[in-house]
Scaffold this motif. Structure first.
Motif, short mmCIF file in Angstrom:
data_model
loop_
_atom_site.label_atom_id
_atom_site.label_comp_id
_atom_site.label_asym_id
_atom_site.label_seq_id
_atom_site.Cartn_x
_atom_site.Cartn_y
_atom_site.Cartn_z
N ALA A 236 15.28 5.87 15.60
CA ALA A 236 15.57 5.11 14.38
C ALA A 236 15.00 3.71 14.50
O ALA A 236 14.72 3.22 15.59
N ARG A 237 14.83 3.08 13.34
CA ARG A 237 14.50 1.66 13.26
C ARG A 237 15.77 0.94 12.83
O ARG A 237 16.46 1.38 11.91
N ILE A 238 16.07 -0.19 13.50
CA ILE A 238 17.26 -0.96 13.17
C ILE A 238 16.85 -2.39 12.90
O ILE A 238 16.02 -2.95 13.61
N GLU A 239 17.44 -3.00 11.88
CA GLU A 239 17.30 -4.43 11.63
C GLU A 239 18.67 -5.06 11.82
O GLU A 239 19.68 -4.52 11.36
N LYS A 240 18.69 -6.21 12.53
CA LYS A 240 19.95 -6.91 12.80
C LYS A 240 19.82 -8.37 12.39
O LYS A 240 18.74 -8.94 12.44
N GLN A 241 20.96 -8.96 12.03
CA GLN A 241 21.07 -10.39 11.80
C GLN A 241 22.03 -10.94 12.85
O GLN A 241 23.04 -10.30 13.16
N PHE A 242 21.72 -12.12 13.40
CA PHE A 242 22.54 -12.75 14.41
C PHE A 242 23.04 -14.10 13.90
O PHE A 242 22.31 -14.82 13.22
#
Length: 131
Positions: A24-30
């Motif tokens: 899978a491809r994951i996008e995260k915000q920190f």
């Protein structure tokens, strides 16, 4: 986590095992001392019913660590029996840093709260680029 998108990538040759392998491809915000975003390539052999499995993730991070801005890659993996995490691995990829994070080296960790919130930290040093 901003998004989790399974890909159509199939394992070739197809080998039947007790757990399916997914990508899978994951996008995260920190937010906080680690502020920014990441794009992740995520691979796992995982049983969603029991919560048992192992994952490997390669992340490309862009943002700031304690105010130092730039980008770098890091990798992490772990095994879960459904209620715990074992065999954890977390490292910053050498020579991957840019901007004020050029020359970054080190490790870090990941903890998951009961509500599913992921908390990530870095134990790092900033050195000369390429060293």
């Amino acid at each position: 986590m901003k998004s989790f998108v399974p890909t159509g990538l199939e394992q070739e040759p197809a080998i039947a095992t007790g757990l399916p392998v997914g990508v899978a491809r994951i996008e995260k915000q920190f937010e906080g001392e680690v502020a920014g975003r990441s794009a992740t390539l995520f691979t796992a052999a995982f049983d969603q019913t029991t919560g048992i499995g192992t994952y490997v993730a390669m992340e490309s991070f862009e943002g700031s660590l304690n105010g130092a801005e730039g980008a770098f890659n890091f990798v992490h993996s772990a095994t879960t029996s459904g209620t715990d995490r074992t065999a954890e691995f977390f490292t910053i990829v050498p020579t991957s840093g840019t901007g004020a994070l050029a020359g970054i080296t080190g490790a870090g960790g990941l903890a998951i709260d009961e509500d599913g919130t992921h908390r990530m930290w870095f134990d790092y040093e900033l050195g000369r680029p390429g060293v």
